[in-house]
Design an enzyme around this catalytic site. Structure first.
Site, PDB file in Angstrom:
ATOM      1  N   ASP A  86       0.710  -1.037  -0.138  1.00 22.37           N
ATOM      2  CA  ASP A  86       0.083   0.052  -0.018  1.00 22.37           C
ATOM      3  C   ASP A  86       0.649   1.153   0.127  1.00 22.37           C
ATOM      4  O   ASP A  86       2.069   1.336   0.121  1.00 22.37           O
ATOM      5  CB  ASP A  86      -0.850   0.115   1.186  1.00 22.37           C
ATOM      6  CG  ASP A  86      -1.885  -0.786   1.265  1.00 22.37           C
ATOM      7  OD1 ASP A  86      -2.156  -1.409  -0.015  1.00 22.37           O
ATOM      8  OD2 ASP A  86      -2.598  -1.138   2.146  1.00 22.37           O
ATOM      9  N   LYS A 122      -4.552   2.405  -2.863  1.00 22.38           N
ATOM     10  CA  LYS A 122      -5.566   3.371  -3.314  1.00 22.38           C
ATOM     11  C   LYS A 122      -5.167   4.638  -3.136  1.00 22.38           C
ATOM     12  O   LYS A 122      -4.919   5.115  -1.873  1.00 22.38           O
ATOM     13  CB  LYS A 122      -6.966   3.154  -2.542  1.00 22.38           C
ATOM     14  CG  LYS A 122      -7.371   1.734  -2.830  1.00 22.38           C
ATOM     15  CD  LYS A 122      -8.325   0.971  -1.595  1.00 22.38           C
ATOM     16  CE  LYS A 122      -8.596  -0.351  -1.957  1.00 22.38           C
ATOM     17  NZ  LYS A 122      -7.433  -1.050  -1.765  1.00 22.38           N
ATOM     18  N   MET A 166      -8.601   8.207   9.363  1.00 20.17           N
ATOM     19  CA  MET A 166      -9.005   8.890   7.984  1.00 20.17           C
ATOM     20  C   MET A 166     -10.095  10.150   8.051  1.00 20.17           C
ATOM     21  O   MET A 166     -10.964  10.064   7.289  1.00 20.17           O
ATOM     22  CB  MET A 166      -9.598   7.643   7.241  1.00 20.17           C
ATOM     23  CG  MET A 166      -8.666   6.641   7.014  1.00 20.17           C
ATOM     24  SD  MET A 166      -9.464   5.049   6.498  1.00 20.17           S
ATOM     25  CE  MET A 166     -10.519   4.317   7.864  1.00 20.17           C
TER      26      MET A 166
HETATM   27  N1  SAH Z   1      -4.028  -0.172   9.054  1.00 24.48           N
HETATM   28  C1  SAH Z   1      -3.521   1.336   9.393  1.00 24.48           C
HETATM   29  C2  SAH Z   1      -4.703   2.241   9.363  1.00 24.48           C
HETATM   30  C3  SAH Z   1      -5.081   2.513   7.876  1.00 24.48           C
HETATM   31  S1  SAH Z   1      -6.308   3.615   7.422  1.00 24.48           S
HETATM   32  C4  SAH Z   1      -2.892   1.224  10.854  1.00 24.48           C
HETATM   33  O1  SAH Z   1      -3.312   0.587  11.718  1.00 24.48           O
HETATM   34  O2  SAH Z   1      -2.462   2.550  11.409  1.00 24.48           O
HETATM   35  C5  SAH Z   1      -5.391   5.145   7.256  1.00 24.48           C
HETATM   36  C6  SAH Z   1      -5.425   6.050   8.199  1.00 24.48           C
HETATM   37  O3  SAH Z   1      -4.778   5.746   9.245  1.00 24.48           O
HETATM   38  C7  SAH Z   1      -5.071   7.641   7.806  1.00 24.48           C
HETATM   39  O4  SAH Z   1      -6.016   8.142   7.222  1.00 24.48           O
HETATM   40  C8  SAH Z   1      -4.689   7.996   9.069  1.00 24.48           C
HETATM   41  O5  SAH Z   1      -5.788   8.352  10.085  1.00 24.48           O
HETATM   42  C9  SAH Z   1      -4.125   6.835   9.638  1.00 24.48           C
HETATM   43  N2  SAH Z   1      -2.701   6.972   9.601  1.00 24.48           N
HETATM   44  C10 SAH Z   1      -1.696   5.926   9.262  1.00 24.48           C
HETATM   45  N3  SAH Z   1      -0.522   6.070   9.279  1.00 24.48           N
HETATM   46  C11 SAH Z   1      -0.455   7.466   9.919  1.00 24.48           C
HETATM   47  C12 SAH Z   1       0.501   8.307  10.387  1.00 24.48           C
HETATM   48  N4  SAH Z   1       1.956   7.854  10.028  1.00 24.48           N
HETATM   49  N5  SAH Z   1       0.318   9.511  11.068  1.00 24.48           N
HETATM   50  C13 SAH Z   1      -1.012   9.559  11.381  1.00 24.48           C
HETATM   51  N6  SAH Z   1      -2.191   9.001  10.916  1.00 24.48           N
HETATM   52  C14 SAH Z   1      -1.848   7.809  10.120  1.00 24.48           C
END
Ligand code: SAH
Length: 499
Positions: free
Chosen positions: A32, A54, A169
Site C-alpha cells: 500500500d 488506493k 481517516m
Molecule cells: N491499518 C492502518 C490504518 C489504515 S487507515 C493502521 O493500523 O495504522 C489510514 C489512516 O490511518 C489514515 O487516514 C490516518 O488516519 C491513519 N494513519 C496511518 N498512518 C499514519 C501516520 N503515520 N500518522 C497519522 N495517521 C496515520
C-alpha cells in the site's frame, strides 16, 4: 502461503522482526501507499513488487481485484506478503482479505503491526490510555459521511464513550466529526489533538479543544495521513512530549560519506532526533587484488609493522588474506597500528587488537605514535586509499623502513540522484567526513544550501572545504564519527532559541 503483514505507522524502526523476515523471503509483495520508506529494501532481488494501494479518489486495484490476486498467487504456491501500513486488521481491510483467502482455502498468516492510532499519539507524547485520564480507548473511522442517515457511527454512543476517541481517516471530516460529537453531548472544551504524519520525520502535532481543533487544523493546512484524538489524555502532551525535546529535532542532516559506511553516523543522528538525508558523494571501489596487494599478502608474515588508515583498508586486506587461504594469524609477527577508533574497531572485528592508536586521528599523530616502534631496516606495510596523503609512508621511509605503500581501494564519485539532490536542498547541516566527500560533492555540481551549516571531521577536511569555497561552521575536536556528532549536537544546542 499468504502473509497479511502490518508495516507499522511509518518509522522504519517500528517494523516488526517478523515483517522484515517475511519481506526478505517473499516471492511477491503487494503493498500500500502508507508503508514506511525503505520497507521494501530488504526484498529479494527477484521478488515481484506490486503497488495495489488506493490513491485518495482513484483505486490502483479494486479491493475485489486485490483479493483475487492474493488468492491466485497463494494458489500458485508463492510466498506472498500483503504489506499494509500500521496493523492489517485496524482499518486496513485485512479482515476482508483474510475472509477471501479463507473462502478460497488458501493458507495465510496474520502479522500484526504497530497501529497509527496508538503510535502517532505516542510520538506526540499522548498515551491513549492513562490511569487517571482514560480507562478506555475507541478506534473510530472518520471516513464515512457523518451526514448520511445510514452512518454506521452511533454519535450518541461516541459522545458518551468513557475514554479516548481516536479517529482514523477523519482529517477532512474533522469539522463535521467535532460538530456531531458536541451536538450529541460531548464537552466542547474537552482536549483534542491532531497528529500529522505520525512517527515520520516532520511529524506535526496540534492540541486544542474539541470545539476549536478543526479550525486549527484548517489554518495549519494539515494533510493526510493524520490521526485525530479526543480526550483529556491530549493534555498530557505538555508534560510527556519527548520527540521535540531531542537535541537534533527539526534538523535535517546530510551525510555525504559512502552509502555503505553511512549507517553508523545516520543511526546516531537519528537517535538524537535528526532527519538524515543520505546524499553519498563517494563510493569505495576496491582495487584489484592482483599486483601490489597480492604481493603484500604473500609476504604478510615479513612485516614488522602494518598500518591501517581506514576501516575499508582493514576489510579489504582481510578479504585478500582470506582469498589467499590465510587469516588473522598471519599478522602475529607484526605490530599493528590503526589511525583511529573506527579502524581499530574494524580490526577488532577481524580478531586483532591494534597495538598503536594515536590520540588524534590524523596521519601526523600516527607518525608520532609510531616513534617507539623500531622500523629501521625493516619491512612495513601501509594499507590505504589510493588518494591518501603520503605523510605516513614518507615519515616511515625517512626513518629507514622499507615501506610497501599499498593502495587497496580508491574513492570514486557516486552520482547524486534527483532524490538526493532534493534532500540536500533541505539540509540544515551538511557533514563531511573526509576530503574526498567534499571534493566529489562539489565536483558533482551539487551545493550545500547557503543556509546550511557545514560540519567537518577535522582540519584536513576543513582545508579542502575552504579550498572549495565552503565556510566550515563546525569542526570536530575529536576527528572521528563520535567527535563529529558531538560537535554538531553542541552547535545545534547553542543555536536553539530557548522555548
Ligand atoms: N491499518 C492502518 C490504518 C489504515 S487507515 C493502521 O493500523 O495504522 C489510514 C489512516 O490511518 C489514515 O487516514 C490516518 O488516519 C491513519 N494513519 C496511518 N498512518 C499514519 C501516520 N503515520 N500518522 C497519522 N495517521 C496515520
Amino acid at each position: 502461503m499468504v502473509y497479511l503483514v502490518g508495516a507499522g505507522p511509518g518509522d522504519p524502526g517500528l517494523m516488526t522482526r517478523r515483517s522484515l523476515e517475511l519481506i526478505a523471503s517473499a516471492d511477491a509483495i503487494l503493498y500500500d501507499r502508507l508503508i514506511p520508506p525503505g520497507a521494501l529494501d530488504g526484498a529479494p532481488p527477484g521478488a515481484e513488487l506490486r503497488y495495489v494501494g488506493k490513491e485518495p479518489g482513484a483505486a490502483a486495484l479494486s479491493q475485489e481485484e486485490t483479493n483475487d490476486l492474493l488468492v491466485e498467487l497463494g494458489r500458485a504456491g508463492k510466498r506472498v506478503v500483503r504489506l499494509k501500513g500500521g496493523d492489517p486488521f485496524v482499518f486496513g481491510r485485512g479482515g476482508e482479505e483474510a475472509e477471501a483467502l479463507a473462502a478460497a482455502g488458501v493458507a495465510f498468516e496474520v502479522v500484526p503491526g504497530v497501529t497509527a492510532g496508538v503510535a502517532a499519539p505516542a510520538y506526540a507524547g499522548i498515551p491513549v490510555t492513562h490511569r487517571d485520564a482514560a480507562s478506555a480507548v475507541a478506534f473510530v473511522t472518520g471516513h464515512e459521511d457523518p451526514d448520511k442517515p445510514e452512518s454506521a457511527l452511533d454519535w450518541d454512543a461516541l459522545a458518551r464513550f468513557p475514554g479516548t476517541l481516536v479517529f482514523y481517516m477523519g482529517i477532512k471530516k474533522l469539522p463535521l466529526i467535532a460538530e456531531r460529537l458536541v451536538a450529541a453531548g460531548r464537552d466542547p472544551g474537552e482536549a483534542a489533538a491532531v497528529i500529522e504524519r505520525g512517527t515520520h520525520p516532520g511529524q506535526r502535532t496540534f492540541v486544542g479543544t474539541l470545539a476549536g481543533i478543526a479550525e486549527r487544523v484548517e489554518a495549519e493546512e494539515v494533510r493526510p495521513p493524520a490521526i485525530a484524538l479526543v480526550g483529556p489524555v491530549a493534555e498530557l502532551r505538555e508534560t510527556i512530549a519527548w520527540l521535540e525535546r531531542r537535541p537534533l529535532h527539526g534538523e535535517v542532516v546530510a551525510v555525504t560519506r559512502a552509502r555503505a559506511q553511512a549507517s553508523s553516523l545516520a543511526t546516531r543522528l537519528r537517535e538524537l532526533g535528526a532527519e538524515v538525508a543520505e546524499t553519498p558523494a563517494i563510493r569505495i571501489q576496491p582495487l584489484s587484488v592482483e599486483g601490489a596487494l597480492r604481493a603484500a599478502v604473500d609476504r604478510i608474515e615479513e612485516y614488522a609493522l602494518i598500518c591501517f588508515t581506514s576501516p575499508n583498508g582493514v576489510r579489504l586486506l582481510f578479504e585478500a588474506l582470506a582469498a589467499a587461504g590465510s587469516d588473522a594469524r598471519s599478522l602475529a609477527p607484526a605490530t599493528v597500528a590503526a589511525i583511529g577508533p573506527g579502524t581499530a574497531g574494524a580490526l577488532k572485528e577481524a580478531g586483532i587488537v591494534a597495538d598503536v592508536v594515536p590520540e588524534r586521528f590524523v596521519a601526523e599523530a600516527l607518525v608520532e605514535a609510531l616513534e617507539p616502534v623500531a622500523v629501521e631496516g625493516r619491512r612495513v606495510l601501509v594499507a590505504r586509499a589510493a588518494e591518501a596523503r603520503d605523510v605516513l609512508p614518507e615519515a616511515l621511509r625517512g626513518r629507514g623502513a622499507e615501506v610497501d605503500d599499498v593502495a587497496v581501494y580508491e574513492t570514486v564519485a557516486e552520482p547524486l540522484g534527483e532524490a538526493c539532490r532534493a534532500a540536500l536542498e533541505r539540509a540544515t547541516y551538511v557533514t563531511f567526513t573526509s576530503s574526498s566527500t567534499v571534493r566529489f560533492l562539489m565536483e558533482s555540481g551539487a551545493r550545500p544550501p547557503a543556509s546550511a551549516r557545514i560540519v567537518s571531521i577535522g582540519p584536513v577536511t576543513s582545508a579542502t572545504a575552504e579550498e572549495h569555497g565552503l565556510t566550515v561552521d563546525v569542526q570536530a575536536e575529536q576527528h572521528d564519527i563520535d567527535g563529529l556528532v558531538d560537535a554538531l549536537t553542541a552547535d545545534a544546542q547553542s543555536r536553539r532559541v530557548p522555548a
